[in-house]
Design an enzyme around this catalytic site. Structure first.
Site, PDB file in Angstrom:
ATOM      1  N   GLU A  36      -5.319  14.033  -5.860  1.00 46.39           N
ATOM      2  CA  GLU A  36      -5.437  12.662  -5.344  1.00 46.39           C
ATOM      3  C   GLU A  36      -6.262  12.624  -4.052  1.00 46.39           C
ATOM      4  O   GLU A  36      -6.191  11.672  -3.279  1.00 46.39           O
ATOM      5  CB  GLU A  36      -4.035  12.088  -5.114  1.00 46.39           C
ATOM      6  CG  GLU A  36      -3.212  11.985  -6.403  1.00 46.39           C
ATOM      7  CD  GLU A  36      -1.794  11.503  -6.113  1.00 46.39           C
ATOM      8  OE1 GLU A  36      -0.900  12.356  -5.922  1.00 46.39           O
ATOM      9  OE2 GLU A  36      -1.605  10.266  -6.052  1.00 46.39           O
TER      10      GLU A  36
ATOM     11  N   SER B 276      -0.727   9.415  -9.200  1.00 46.99           N
ATOM     12  CA  SER B 276      -1.899   8.656  -9.627  1.00 46.99           C
ATOM     13  C   SER B 276      -2.102   8.684 -11.133  1.00 46.99           C
ATOM     14  O   SER B 276      -3.229   8.517 -11.613  1.00 46.99           O
ATOM     15  CB  SER B 276      -3.162   9.141  -8.890  1.00 46.99           C
ATOM     16  OG  SER B 276      -3.085   8.790  -7.534  1.00 46.99           O
TER      17      SER B 276
ATOM     18  N   TYR C 130      -7.371   2.520  -9.407  1.00 44.54           N
ATOM     19  CA  TYR C 130      -8.352   2.642  -8.325  1.00 44.54           C
ATOM     20  C   TYR C 130      -9.711   2.015  -8.608  1.00 44.54           C
ATOM     21  O   TYR C 130     -10.659   2.206  -7.847  1.00 44.54           O
ATOM     22  CB  TYR C 130      -8.506   4.117  -7.947  1.00 44.54           C
ATOM     23  CG  TYR C 130      -7.184   4.731  -7.563  1.00 44.54           C
ATOM     24  CD1 TYR C 130      -6.642   5.785  -8.310  1.00 44.54           C
ATOM     25  CD2 TYR C 130      -6.446   4.238  -6.496  1.00 44.54           C
ATOM     26  CE1 TYR C 130      -5.414   6.333  -7.982  1.00 44.54           C
ATOM     27  CE2 TYR C 130      -5.217   4.780  -6.164  1.00 44.54           C
ATOM     28  CZ  TYR C 130      -4.700   5.820  -6.907  1.00 44.54           C
ATOM     29  OH  TYR C 130      -3.474   6.354  -6.582  1.00 44.54           O
TER      30      TYR C 130
ATOM     31  N   ARG D 284       7.207   3.363  -1.964  1.00 45.00           N
ATOM     32  CA  ARG D 284       7.048   2.410  -3.065  1.00 45.00           C
ATOM     33  C   ARG D 284       7.771   2.935  -4.289  1.00 45.00           C
ATOM     34  O   ARG D 284       7.655   4.127  -4.619  1.00 45.00           O
ATOM     35  CB  ARG D 284       5.558   2.216  -3.382  1.00 45.00           C
ATOM     36  CG  ARG D 284       5.253   0.902  -4.078  1.00 45.00           C
ATOM     37  CD  ARG D 284       3.872   0.892  -4.713  1.00 45.00           C
ATOM     38  NE  ARG D 284       3.826   1.765  -5.846  1.00 45.00           N
ATOM     39  CZ  ARG D 284       2.983   2.809  -5.948  1.00 45.00           C
ATOM     40  NH1 ARG D 284       2.171   3.111  -4.950  1.00 45.00           N
ATOM     41  NH2 ARG D 284       2.989   3.563  -7.044  1.00 45.00           N
TER      42      ARG D 284
ATOM     43  N   ASP E  77       8.531   2.540  -8.358  1.00 45.38           N
ATOM     44  CA  ASP E  77       7.928   1.987  -9.579  1.00 45.38           C
ATOM     45  C   ASP E  77       8.969   1.722 -10.656  1.00 45.38           C
ATOM     46  O   ASP E  77       9.840   2.572 -10.892  1.00 45.38           O
ATOM     47  CB  ASP E  77       6.868   2.965 -10.126  1.00 45.38           C
ATOM     48  CG  ASP E  77       5.710   3.172  -9.164  1.00 45.38           C
ATOM     49  OD1 ASP E  77       4.992   4.173  -9.317  1.00 45.38           O
ATOM     50  OD2 ASP E  77       5.531   2.317  -8.263  1.00 45.38           O
TER      51      ASP E  77
ATOM     52  N   GLU F 146       9.956   6.215 -10.559  1.00 38.96           N
ATOM     53  CA  GLU F 146       9.768   7.200  -9.499  1.00 38.96           C
ATOM     54  C   GLU F 146       9.754   6.527  -8.137  1.00 38.96           C
ATOM     55  O   GLU F 146       9.636   5.314  -8.030  1.00 38.96           O
ATOM     56  CB  GLU F 146       8.434   7.937  -9.707  1.00 38.96           C
ATOM     57  CG  GLU F 146       7.224   7.007  -9.637  1.00 38.96           C
ATOM     58  CD  GLU F 146       5.966   7.671  -9.133  1.00 38.96           C
ATOM     59  OE1 GLU F 146       4.929   6.995  -9.123  1.00 38.96           O
ATOM     60  OE2 GLU F 146       6.037   8.842  -8.708  1.00 38.96           O
TER      61      GLU F 146
ATOM     62  N   ASN G  20       7.579   6.852  -4.521  1.00 38.52           N
ATOM     63  CA  ASN G  20       6.412   7.438  -3.854  1.00 38.52           C
ATOM     64  C   ASN G  20       6.648   7.404  -2.343  1.00 38.52           C
ATOM     65  O   ASN G  20       6.757   6.323  -1.768  1.00 38.52           O
ATOM     66  CB  ASN G  20       5.165   6.629  -4.188  1.00 38.52           C
ATOM     67  CG  ASN G  20       4.859   6.643  -5.671  1.00 38.52           C
ATOM     68  OD1 ASN G  20       4.385   7.645  -6.196  1.00 38.52           O
ATOM     69  ND2 ASN G  20       5.182   5.559  -6.359  1.00 38.52           N
TER      70      ASN G  20
ATOM     71  N   GLY H 139      -0.207   4.697  -1.612  1.00 35.38           N
ATOM     72  CA  GLY H 139      -1.600   4.418  -1.277  1.00 35.38           C
ATOM     73  C   GLY H 139      -1.713   3.404  -0.146  1.00 35.38           C
ATOM     74  O   GLY H 139      -0.903   2.494  -0.052  1.00 35.38           O
TER      75      GLY H 139
HETATM   76  N1  LIG Z   1       8.488   6.124 -19.475  1.00 37.18           N
HETATM   77  C1  LIG Z   1       7.415   5.333 -19.361  1.00 37.18           C
HETATM   78  N2  LIG Z   1       7.258   4.266 -20.186  1.00 37.18           N
HETATM   79  C2  LIG Z   1       6.144   3.468 -20.088  1.00 37.18           C
HETATM   80  N3  LIG Z   1       5.112   3.681 -19.221  1.00 37.18           N
HETATM   81  C3  LIG Z   1       5.232   4.750 -18.401  1.00 37.18           C
HETATM   82  C4  LIG Z   1       6.373   5.618 -18.412  1.00 37.18           C
HETATM   83  N4  LIG Z   1       6.190   6.575 -17.462  1.00 37.18           N
HETATM   84  C5  LIG Z   1       4.981   6.329 -16.896  1.00 37.18           C
HETATM   85  N5  LIG Z   1       4.405   5.241 -17.431  1.00 37.18           N
HETATM   86  C6  LIG Z   1       3.089   4.681 -17.068  1.00 37.18           C
HETATM   87  O1  LIG Z   1       2.366   5.657 -16.306  1.00 37.18           O
HETATM   88  C7  LIG Z   1       2.206   5.217 -14.933  1.00 37.18           C
HETATM   89  C8  LIG Z   1       2.415   6.401 -13.979  1.00 37.18           C
HETATM   90  O2  LIG Z   1       3.688   6.936 -14.200  1.00 37.18           O
HETATM   91  P1  LIG Z   1       4.597   7.413 -12.962  1.00 37.18           P
HETATM   92  O3  LIG Z   1       5.833   7.990 -13.495  1.00 37.18           O
HETATM   93  O4  LIG Z   1       4.762   6.312 -11.971  1.00 37.18           O
HETATM   94  O5  LIG Z   1       3.743   8.627 -12.349  1.00 37.18           O
HETATM   95  P2  LIG Z   1       2.675   8.697 -11.130  1.00 37.18           P
HETATM   96  O6  LIG Z   1       3.380   9.488 -10.057  1.00 37.18           O
HETATM   97  O7  LIG Z   1       1.512   9.423 -11.715  1.00 37.18           O
HETATM   98  O8  LIG Z   1       2.393   7.302 -10.700  1.00 37.18           O
HETATM   99  C9  LIG Z   1       3.233   4.110 -14.769  1.00 37.18           C
HETATM  100  O9  LIG Z   1       2.821   3.241 -13.730  1.00 37.18           O
HETATM  101  C10 LIG Z   1       3.221   3.471 -16.157  1.00 37.18           C
HETATM  102  O10 LIG Z   1       2.062   2.681 -16.357  1.00 37.18           O
HETATM  103 MG   LIG Z   2       3.775   5.810 -10.178  1.00 31.12          MG
END
Ligand SMILES: Nc1ncnc2c1ncn2[C@@H]1O[C@H](COP(=O)(O)OP(=O)(O)O)[C@@H](O)[C@H]1O
Ligand SMILES: [Mg+2]
Length: 338
Positions: A13, A180, A246, A285, A287, A300, A302, A306
């Protein structure tokens, strides 16, 4: 105040961090702070000779980063007068050692105050499986999951069979400590699994497999226990992937999110609970995915979100009339209070 801004770094990243660094540098200058800026991966200043302009070198190739990693970890060279004068460190790094507690630990050893969460919280938040166990311990919904350590079960047929027996498709395959959306795939059928596992394995020795939750992408920013309004993300791509995150115009953002007051209140409460549970500080943040039945799943947390002009935390803060510069100053003051 004399502020040391860290940006760049050697995680995947890096370029996102260099952009965060540019925005934070400008804000710190406008706030009247004296700023020195360092890329801990190259040990180079991120400013021009006069220290007036931010010059991010995105061309540096991965392998040349951290040149003398073994015997001279750059930011340990605290002998300089300039370093002693630094009152607080603004961590503008994302991913890798910048976000997983390593840099936080070094700054603790150096007795320097820094923005964001401490070493332990950073390490816990960066490890999605550990964070999910914590979510579950507090009855916070998170997609059903399994962690695979490649040292125990390498990418191959045994792993593929185990996943196919354990999960119904579609699933998500992701690095356990990534960011990311790098190395993450949605897998709709068995035939796509090997490629997804190899992509995740290129980023991490631990792979997290989760049920795919179809729904709306929502995120909640929290600053020192204060949860800002929920923000909805509508990526043009199927997932909120690197490009959608991004690239201008590749996602639509609605702040505050068009959800009912009760749901918004509950999600902010959950975000505060997660913040407290991991012992976070500063800006984080969290999610979520909201499914059609109205259930929201926590993906997760963060701990170094960002800080580019496109970023979600400044967007959420703006909903409450907080400008980007005010947010940066609040993060600095939060670091000093720690
Ligand atoms: N279990 C899930 N079901 C649906 N979409 C997912 C799932 N896990 C991740 N995503 C998609 O992938 C993106 C990134 O996943 P995330 O777990 O937040 O990892 P990162 O740390 O890379 O942001 C999420 O914002 C979502 O769009
Ligand atoms: Mg995420």
């Amino acid at each position: 105040m004399k502020v040391l801004l860290l940006a760049g770094g050697d995680s995947s990243e890096r370029n996102v961090s260099l952009d965060s660094g540019a925005a934070v540098f400008k804000a710190l200058k406008n706030l009247g702070h004296e700023v020195v800026a360092l890329d801990p991966a190259t040990n180079q200043s991120l400013l021009d000779k006069k220290g007036m302009e931010y010059i991010a070198d995105k061309s540096a190739k991965q392998e040349v980063l951290f040149p003398e990693k073994t015997d001279n970890i750059p930011i340990l060279s605290f002998k300089s007068q300039e370093w002693r004068e630094v009152e607080v460190v603004f961590i503008g790094l994302h991913g890798g050692v910048g976000e997983n507690g390593a840099i936080q630990n070094l700054l603790d050893l150096a007795g320097k105050k820094y923005t964001g969460s401490n070493m332990t919280t950073s390490a816990v938040a960066m490890n999605k499986a550990i964070a999910k166990r914590l979510f579950e311990s507090a009855d916070i919904l998170t997609p059903d999951w399994e962690l695979y350590r490649l040292k125990d079960i390498p990418v191959g047929n045994v792993l593929i069979n185990d996943i196919c027996n354990r999960f119904e498709f579609p699933i998500i395959v992701k690095p356990n400590d990534g960011g990311s959306t790098i190395g993450l795939s949605k897998v709709n059928k068995e035939a796509e699994l090997l490629e997804a596992l190899e992509k995740a394995a290129a980023e991490s020795k631990e792979i997290l497999v989760e049920h795919f939750i179809a729904g709306r992408e929502l995120t909640v920013a929290v600053l020192d226990g204060r949860a800002f309004p929920v923000v909805e993300i509508k990526p043009k791509n199927e997932l909120y992937d690197y490009e959608a995150k991004y690239t201008k115009g590749k996602s639509e953002y609605i702040a505050p999110a068009p959800i009912d007051e009760e749901l918004s209140r509950k999600m902010r409460e959950t975000a505060r609970k997660v913040f407290d549970m991991v012992g976070a500080s500063g800006a984080v943040r969290i999610d979520f995915i909201l499914d059609k039945s109205g259930k929201y799943y926590c993906l997760e947390i963060n701990t170094l979100p960002g800080m580019t002009s496109l970023s979600l935390v400044p967007m959420a803060a703006k909903c409450e009339g907080i400008t980007f510069e005010q947010l940066i100053e609040m993060m600095l003051q939060s670091a000093l209070k720690k």
